[in-house]
Write a protein that holds these residues in place. Structure first.
Motif, PDB file in Angstrom:
ATOM      1  N   ALA A  24      50.711   7.961 -29.425  1.00  5.61           N
ATOM      2  CA  ALA A  24      49.374   7.674 -29.948  1.00  5.61           C
ATOM      3  C   ALA A  24      48.414   7.292 -28.826  1.00  5.61           C
ATOM      4  N   GLU A  25      48.970   6.770 -27.722  1.00  4.08           N
ATOM      5  CA  GLU A  25      48.127   6.403 -26.586  1.00  4.08           C
ATOM      6  C   GLU A  25      48.018   7.526 -25.563  1.00  4.08           C
ATOM      7  N   GLY A  26      48.505   8.724 -25.922  1.00  5.81           N
ATOM      8  CA  GLY A  26      48.304   9.894 -25.080  1.00  5.81           C
ATOM      9  C   GLY A  26      49.416  10.217 -24.109  1.00  5.81           C
ATOM     10  N   TYR A  27      50.557   9.555 -24.243  1.00 10.66           N
ATOM     11  CA  TYR A  27      51.683   9.860 -23.368  1.00 10.66           C
ATOM     12  C   TYR A  27      52.435  11.087 -23.885  1.00 10.66           C
ATOM     13  N   ASP A  28      52.712  12.035 -23.007  1.00 10.37           N
ATOM     14  CA  ASP A  28      53.737  13.027 -23.299  1.00 10.37           C
ATOM     15  C   ASP A  28      55.082  12.302 -23.265  1.00 10.37           C
ATOM     16  N   LEU A  29      56.072  12.850 -23.953  1.00  9.40           N
ATOM     17  CA  LEU A  29      57.337  12.130 -24.120  1.00  9.40           C
ATOM     18  C   LEU A  29      58.539  12.978 -23.717  1.00  9.40           C
ATOM     19  N   VAL A  30      59.520  12.312 -23.139  1.00  7.96           N
ATOM     20  CA  VAL A  30      60.893  12.817 -23.101  1.00  7.96           C
ATOM     21  C   VAL A  30      61.661  11.874 -24.013  1.00  7.96           C
ATOM     22  N   ALA A  31      62.035  12.362 -25.192  1.00 10.52           N
ATOM     23  CA  ALA A  31      62.677  11.538 -26.214  1.00 10.52           C
ATOM     24  C   ALA A  31      64.182  11.742 -26.145  1.00 10.52           C
ATOM     25  N   VAL A  32      64.899  10.669 -25.799  1.00  9.99           N
ATOM     26  CA  VAL A  32      66.343  10.747 -25.578  1.00  9.99           C
ATOM     27  C   VAL A  32      67.081  10.067 -26.723  1.00  9.99           C
ATOM     28  N   GLY A  33      68.124  10.713 -27.199  1.00  7.46           N
ATOM     29  CA  GLY A  33      68.949  10.113 -28.245  1.00  7.46           C
ATOM     30  C   GLY A  33      70.151  10.978 -28.528  1.00  7.46           C
ATOM     31  N   ARG A  34      71.014  10.507 -29.409  1.00  7.45           N
ATOM     32  CA  ARG A  34      72.222  11.263 -29.744  1.00  7.45           C
ATOM     33  C   ARG A  34      72.039  12.150 -30.972  1.00  7.45           C
ATOM     34  N   ARG A  35      71.001  11.890 -31.775  1.00  8.70           N
ATOM     35  CA  ARG A  35      70.833  12.616 -33.038  1.00  8.70           C
ATOM     36  C   ARG A  35      69.664  13.605 -32.925  1.00  8.70           C
ATOM     37  N   ARG A  36      70.020  14.856 -32.726  1.00 14.09           N
ATOM     38  CA  ARG A  36      68.997  15.879 -32.502  1.00 14.09           C
ATOM     39  C   ARG A  36      67.995  15.941 -33.648  1.00 14.09           C
ATOM     40  N   GLU A  37      68.503  15.870 -34.897  1.00 12.51           N
ATOM     41  CA  GLU A  37      67.595  16.035 -36.040  1.00 12.51           C
ATOM     42  C   GLU A  37      66.543  14.928 -36.064  1.00 12.51           C
ATOM     43  N   ARG A  38      66.919  13.710 -35.701  1.00 13.00           N
ATOM     44  CA  ARG A  38      65.957  12.609 -35.667  1.00 13.00           C
ATOM     45  C   ARG A  38      64.923  12.839 -34.561  1.00 13.00           C
ATOM     46  N   LEU A  39      65.376  13.283 -33.421  1.00  7.52           N
ATOM     47  CA  LEU A  39      64.450  13.532 -32.316  1.00  7.52           C
ATOM     48  C   LEU A  39      63.485  14.666 -32.655  1.00  7.52           C
ATOM     49  N   GLU A  40      63.980  15.678 -33.321  1.00  7.75           N
ATOM     50  CA  GLU A  40      63.103  16.787 -33.701  1.00  7.75           C
ATOM     51  C   GLU A  40      62.102  16.369 -34.766  1.00  7.75           C
ATOM     52  N   GLU A  41      62.497  15.460 -35.656  1.00  7.73           N
ATOM     53  CA  GLU A  41      61.553  14.898 -36.621  1.00  7.73           C
ATOM     54  C   GLU A  41      60.432  14.149 -35.892  1.00  7.73           C
ATOM     55  N   LEU A  42      60.798  13.392 -34.861  1.00  7.61           N
ATOM     56  CA  LEU A  42      59.787  12.691 -34.053  1.00  7.61           C
ATOM     57  C   LEU A  42      58.851  13.695 -33.398  1.00  7.61           C
ATOM     58  N   ALA A  43      59.417  14.723 -32.793  1.00  6.81           N
ATOM     59  CA  ALA A  43      58.598  15.719 -32.099  1.00  6.81           C
ATOM     60  C   ALA A  43      57.632  16.408 -33.052  1.00  6.81           C
ATOM     61  N   ALA A  44      58.082  16.641 -34.294  1.00  2.00           N
ATOM     62  CA  ALA A  44      57.221  17.306 -35.272  1.00  2.00           C
ATOM     63  C   ALA A  44      56.145  16.375 -35.815  1.00  2.00           C
ATOM     64  N   ALA A  45      56.419  15.079 -35.793  1.00  2.00           N
ATOM     65  CA  ALA A  45      55.512  14.114 -36.420  1.00  2.00           C
ATOM     66  C   ALA A  45      54.336  13.726 -35.531  1.00  2.00           C
ATOM     67  N   VAL A  46      54.533  13.715 -34.216  1.00  2.27           N
ATOM     68  CA  VAL A  46      53.447  13.300 -33.333  1.00  2.27           C
ATOM     69  C   VAL A  46      52.591  14.509 -32.987  1.00  2.27           C
ATOM     70  N   THR A  47      51.318  14.276 -32.759  1.00  5.63           N
ATOM     71  CA  THR A  47      50.393  15.377 -32.475  1.00  5.63           C
ATOM     72  C   THR A  47      49.603  15.080 -31.209  1.00  5.63           C
ATOM     73  N   GLY A  48      49.172  16.139 -30.571  1.00  5.13           N
ATOM     74  CA  GLY A  48      48.283  15.999 -29.424  1.00  5.13           C
ATOM     75  C   GLY A  48      48.987  15.747 -28.110  1.00  5.13           C
ATOM     76  N   VAL A  49      50.308  15.627 -28.124  1.00  4.63           N
ATOM     77  CA  VAL A  49      51.069  15.420 -26.892  1.00  4.63           C
ATOM     78  C   VAL A  49      52.288  16.332 -26.908  1.00  4.63           C
ATOM     79  N   GLU A  50      52.888  16.517 -25.726  1.00  2.71           N
ATOM     80  CA  GLU A  50      54.105  17.306 -25.620  1.00  2.71           C
ATOM     81  C   GLU A  50      55.318  16.386 -25.747  1.00  2.71           C
TER      82      GLU A  50
END
Length: 257
Positions: A24-50
């Motif tokens: 939300a503050e404009g950071y692009d993200l490298v989202a690390v975790g063990r559960r791919r589906e949760r990380l992909e949900e995060l990636a789909a939910a945020v907008t305006g950043v990579e």
């Protein structure tokens, strides 16, 4: 100039709250975790950043090496060492595999990820390293009656506090910021995965922990304790630490003679 944050344990709880706030503050993200589906949900939910999804288990050499490689090669503005495992039990009852996993995730991973990220941050002249610990870091002297025993878990959190304080001092001549965050009980999945029902216990939200952390960075706090109103209590602890450190002598103390 774009900002890039790598957040471990980003699939839920405090890590997810960091990822959402930083996005939300404009950071692009490298989202690390063990559960791919949760990380992909995060990636789909945020907008305006990579958002780069990096599935990795930091308790394994392969997973740790993959994330350390990302830390070393990506132009990180911020590293958030948040990943954790609970494994609450007395040391004599803690299976060796769980002890190994706990130390790998809470001690070895933050150490090696920070080590990987720092050279690039120093070269670029900017960077922030945040490590999520907890108030149990200060619970070592607590009597038996106060809480369930969890020596390895509490010890791993204490390591994060001391390492962050010492690293802050090492980096004092540089623009790199270091912070360790010590929340109390937080309303996340963390305890339920251990089989603990804390629904009746007052708990801070993960969002409030992140609010405290980011405001604490603005205030220049190295140790951020989101639920401690009187920061003089923390100052007293650290001054006592330094007094004990300075009080040593090469002579054997009288009580041992």
């Amino acid at each position: 100039m774009s900002k890039l944050a790598l957040v471990t344990g980003a699939s839920s709880g405090i890590g997810l709250a960091y990822a959402e706030r930083l996005a939300a503050e404009g950071y692009d993200l490298v989202a690390v975790g063990r559960r791919r589906e949760r990380l992909e949900e995060l990636a789909a939910a945020v907008t305006g950043v990579e958002v780069q999804v990096l599935v990795a288990d930091l308790a394994t050499d392969e997973g740790l090496d993959a994330v350390a490689g990302a830390c070393a090669t990506r132009p990180l503005t911020m590293l958030v060492n948040n990943a954790g495992v609970s494994h609450y039990m007395p040391l004599a009852e803690l299976p060796a595999a769980e002890a190994r996993e706990l130390v790998a995730v809470k001690v070895l991973a933050p150490t090696l990820l920070t080590r990987a990220a720092l050279p690039g941050m120093l070269e670029r002249g900017e960077g922030t390293i945040v490590t999520v610990s907890g108030m149990l870091a200060f619970s070592g002297p607590a009597p038996y009656s106060v809480m369930p025993r969890r020596a390895v878990y509490a010890g791993s959190l204490a390591h994060a506090v001391t390492m962050s304080q010492a690293l802050h001092t090492e980096l004092e001549p540089t623009p790199i910021r270091v912070q360790v965050v010590c929340p109390g009980v937080v309303a996340t999945e963390f305890h339920s995965r251990q089989g603990l029902d804390l629904s009746a216990v007052p708990r801070m939200t993960a969002a409030d922990v992140v609010t405290a952390s980011l405001r604490g960075l603005e205030l220049g706090e190295v140790v951020c304790a989101p639920g401690v109103e009187d920061t003089g209590l923390l100052d007293a602890v650290f001054q006592a630490d330094l007094a004990a450190f300075a009080g040593q002598s090469p002579e054997l103390a009288t009580r041992y003679r």
